[in-house]
Motif scaffolding. Structure first.
Motif, mmCIF file in Angstrom:
data_model
loop_
_atom_site.group_PDB
_atom_site.id
_atom_site.type_symbol
_atom_site.label_atom_id
_atom_site.label_comp_id
_atom_site.label_asym_id
_atom_site.label_seq_id
_atom_site.Cartn_x
_atom_site.Cartn_y
_atom_site.Cartn_z
ATOM 1 N N ALA A 1 -3.307 -3.509 -1.573
ATOM 2 C CA ALA A 1 -2.551 -4.450 -0.571
ATOM 3 C C ALA A 1 -2.222 -4.039 0.760
ATOM 4 N N GLY A 2 -1.936 -2.640 0.837
ATOM 5 C CA GLY A 2 -1.202 -2.047 1.991
ATOM 6 C C GLY A 2 -2.271 -2.091 3.234
ATOM 7 N N ARG A 3 -1.762 -2.241 4.326
ATOM 8 C CA ARG A 3 -2.470 -2.111 5.824
ATOM 9 C C ARG A 3 -2.689 -0.691 6.015
ATOM 10 N N PRO A 4 -3.420 -0.349 6.842
ATOM 11 C CA PRO A 4 -3.701 1.087 7.364
ATOM 12 C C PRO A 4 -2.149 1.742 8.011
ATOM 13 N N ALA A 5 -1.704 2.508 7.829
ATOM 14 C CA ALA A 5 -0.416 3.090 8.034
ATOM 15 C C ALA A 5 -0.279 3.122 9.414
ATOM 16 N N ALA A 6 -1.590 3.578 10.234
ATOM 17 C CA ALA A 6 -1.440 3.799 11.831
ATOM 18 C C ALA A 6 -1.254 2.229 12.339
ATOM 19 N N GLU A 7 -1.910 1.135 11.819
ATOM 20 C CA GLU A 7 -1.222 -0.153 12.376
ATOM 21 C C GLU A 7 0.011 -0.382 11.977
#
Length: 243
Positions: free
Chosen positions: A86-92
């Motif tokens: 469910a998590g979004r890419p860390a960079a974003e």
């Protein structure tokens, strides 16, 4: 997604400085306690107003790109599997968190973070890791952890957010959840600055906290050496709000 919430709470004392009527709040939940190596799992940036009413709230769940240790999951409840699903890419996430905080500072809104040198330091390392321009000198930052130790130095007991929130009669439901911790820290800050003779401007309080944090680290260094926790040539880093 931003959410706007109207909420009524008892007003703090009228003596509170004007800047405390609108403050930003910020908290991270992470993979661990090493600010240079650990990663963001969840984040919250919001704004609270007079009496602690929530005006704005934004939350993030990131895929940190590494396994989340079981001991970290036990604290904040986010497993590696959930973050990957469910998590979004860390960079974003890092990009957006930095932008949200920068937006508050650009508007002159002080940002409250409990034990701010942890959250802002880890965020700075995450920004560098992902090629995001970090907040090199975030200001003004309000840190209830530093303020409490400065004005109530000899009070016995722990200084964790849940304990300090209870001391200042601030409710904290869902401790170690980024939004709950951030909002509680903001309300604790509002309670403190109505009680203690803090500077009239957030900028001056920010400057004072730099010195207080340095002195507190020096005192802690002496204590740790005395009890054998660290060696005589080691020191506790007193850098604030980024170490």
């Amino acid at each position: 997604m931003d959410t706007w919430i109207a909420q009524s709470l008892p007003l703090w004392e009228a003596e509170a400085p004007a800047w405390s009527r609108i403050v930003g709040v910020f908290d991270l939940e992470t993979t661990g306690i090493d600010v240079s190596e650990d990663r963001i799992v969840t984040a919250h940036v919001g704004v609270i107003g007079t009496g602690g009413a929530i005006h704005r709230a934004q939350d993030w769940l990131a895929d940190p790109g590494i396994d989340i240790p079981e001991q970290a999951t036990a604290v904040h409840g986010i497993s590696t599997a959930r973050a990957r699903e469910a998590g979004r890419p860390a960079a974003e996430v890092v990009t957006e968190v930095v932008a949200a905080l920068r937006g508050l500072f650009d508007q002159g809104i002080p940002v409250v973070a409990y034990n701010a040198s942890y959250d802002f330091s880890l965020l700075a390392h995450e920004a560098e890791r992902h090629g995001v321009t970090p907040l090199h000198d975030p200001s003004p930052v309000i840190d209830p952890f530093v303020i409490d130790k400065a004005f109530d130095r000899y009070r016995r007991g722990k200084r964790t957010l849940d304990v300090v929130a209870e001391h200042y009669a601030v409710a904290l439901d869902g401790a170690h959840e980024a939004a709950a911790d951030a909002v509680a820290a903001g309300r604790v800050a509002q309670a403190m600055v109505s009680r203690f003779p803090v500077p009239e401007t957030a900028a001056e309080l920010h400057t004072r906290q730099i010195g207080w944090a340095r002195a507190q680290a020096a005192s802690l260094t002496e204590y740790f050496i005395k009890v054998g926790r660290i060696s005589a040539d080691e020191t506790v880093d007193g850098g604030w709000p980024i170490r």
